[in-house]
Design a protein around this motif. Sequence first.
Motif, PDB file in Angstrom:
ATOM      1  N   ILE A 224     -10.744-101.474 -27.089  1.00  0.00           N
ATOM      2  CA  ILE A 224     -11.165-101.740 -28.257  1.00  0.00           C
ATOM      3  C   ILE A 224     -12.694-102.155 -27.993  1.00  0.00           C
ATOM      4  CG2 ILE A 224     -11.244-103.804 -29.817  1.00  0.00           C
ATOM      5  CD1 ILE A 224      -8.389-104.099 -29.298  1.00  0.00           C
ATOM      6  N   ARG A 225     -13.059-102.580 -26.936  1.00  0.00           N
ATOM      7  CA  ARG A 225     -14.746-102.828 -26.796  1.00  0.00           C
ATOM      8  C   ARG A 225     -15.288-101.430 -26.620  1.00  0.00           C
ATOM      9  NH1 ARG A 225     -17.126-105.432 -21.248  1.00  0.00           N
ATOM     10  NH2 ARG A 225     -19.418-105.572 -21.956  1.00  0.00           N
ATOM     11  N   THR A 226     -14.655-100.374 -25.924  1.00  0.00           N
ATOM     12  CA  THR A 226     -15.368 -99.159 -26.024  1.00  0.00           C
ATOM     13  C   THR A 226     -15.280 -98.348 -27.291  1.00  0.00           C
ATOM     14  OG1 THR A 226     -14.731 -98.883 -23.518  1.00  0.00           O
ATOM     15  CG2 THR A 226     -15.663 -96.981 -24.653  1.00  0.00           C
ATOM     16  N   ALA A 227     -14.286 -98.514 -28.060  1.00  0.00           N
ATOM     17  CA  ALA A 227     -14.118 -98.056 -29.439  1.00  0.00           C
ATOM     18  C   ALA A 227     -15.180 -98.609 -30.461  1.00  0.00           C
ATOM     19  CB  ALA A 227     -12.542 -98.285 -30.116  1.00  0.00           C
ATOM     20  N   ASP A 228     -15.547 -99.737 -30.065  1.00  0.00           N
ATOM     21  CA  ASP A 228     -16.478-100.441 -30.797  1.00  0.00           C
ATOM     22  C   ASP A 228     -17.958 -99.801 -30.584  1.00  0.00           C
ATOM     23  OD1 ASP A 228     -18.279-102.201 -32.403  1.00  0.00           O
ATOM     24  OD2 ASP A 228     -18.005-103.939 -30.915  1.00  0.00           O
ATOM     25  N   ALA A 229     -18.096 -99.891 -29.080  1.00  0.00           N
ATOM     26  CA  ALA A 229     -19.353 -99.195 -28.791  1.00  0.00           C
ATOM     27  C   ALA A 229     -19.708 -97.706 -29.127  1.00  0.00           C
ATOM     28  CB  ALA A 229     -19.525 -99.277 -27.124  1.00  0.00           C
ATOM     29  N   CYS A 230     -18.652 -97.069 -29.227  1.00  0.00           N
ATOM     30  CA  CYS A 230     -18.662 -95.618 -29.673  1.00  0.00           C
ATOM     31  C   CYS A 230     -18.842 -95.579 -31.093  1.00  0.00           C
ATOM     32  CB  CYS A 230     -17.769 -94.944 -28.942  1.00  0.00           C
ATOM     33  SG  CYS A 230     -17.813 -94.626 -27.063  1.00  0.00           S
ATOM     34  N   GLY A 231     -18.762 -96.388 -31.933  1.00  0.00           N
ATOM     35  CA  GLY A 231     -18.598 -96.140 -33.324  1.00  0.00           C
ATOM     36  C   GLY A 231     -17.281 -95.808 -34.186  1.00  0.00           C
TER      37      GLY A 231
END
Length: 267
Positions: free
Chosen positions: A135-142
């Motif tokens: 979830i955190r990476t999805a947020d970072a990758c837009g």
Amino acid sequence: MKIITSSQNKVIKHAKSLQLKKYRDAAGEYLLEGIKLLQEAIRYNADIGHVFYHDEALYNPDIQYIIDTCTKRKIPVYGMEKKLFLDISETRTSQGVIGIGKKRDYDMTSLIKQKSFNIVMLEEVQDPGNVGTIIRTADACGFDMAILSKGCADIYSGKTIRSTMGSLFHMSIIPDMDFEHVMGILESVGALTLAAAPHDGMPCYDIRYKDKNVIIVGNESKGLTDAVMDKASLKVNIPMIGRAESLNAGVAASILMYEIMRHRLAR
């Protein structure tokens, strides 16, 4: 601010009950523990029902800011002795502040009408750290949304929330979904659904990504079910030159999401 002196106080008993998923589900609420999480919740206008602090933490300026802000927003704030506070804490070294957040409901209706979107789907990913990292990476990758199947780690457990590092408040997340039904909807709007496979399929850097992309990641030990694999547009893998047999689910999902972001930025 109010002071609580008894473990039998109904507000304390309710907060403690939220350590268990069945009570979180019934109440539609969850615990938010720690300074950063509460700061992010405040910054992004999360719905906070109550805030608790213990007397030894009151002199921390960050906690004082949280208390002052919540007081201005008319969010009930409760102080108590440290021993009583630790009864509702889920961490070994608590920072001295806990909130009760109210769950938000999301659906896919408006998103799938858009000309472009990126979604990550998790099928029975059971480790809270993996779910939170994805979830955190999805947020970072837009990415626009995360969709979780039944059997995934609860996104509102303390471990998962802390692993998101605040991205819980930035991302649209839908838990407990029927993946075959969801994939049928995504297929109907022309989305490219990419099933992560350790050894099969096309290398992630050779895929022609579309305006609507969906990464699907499976269980840590079993991978994706045959039903999901069969319904996906393509199988995708991450080529490796080392001797490791496979990647951690959170790492694999992160690489695939980054690849989509890289193509998006290169346009």
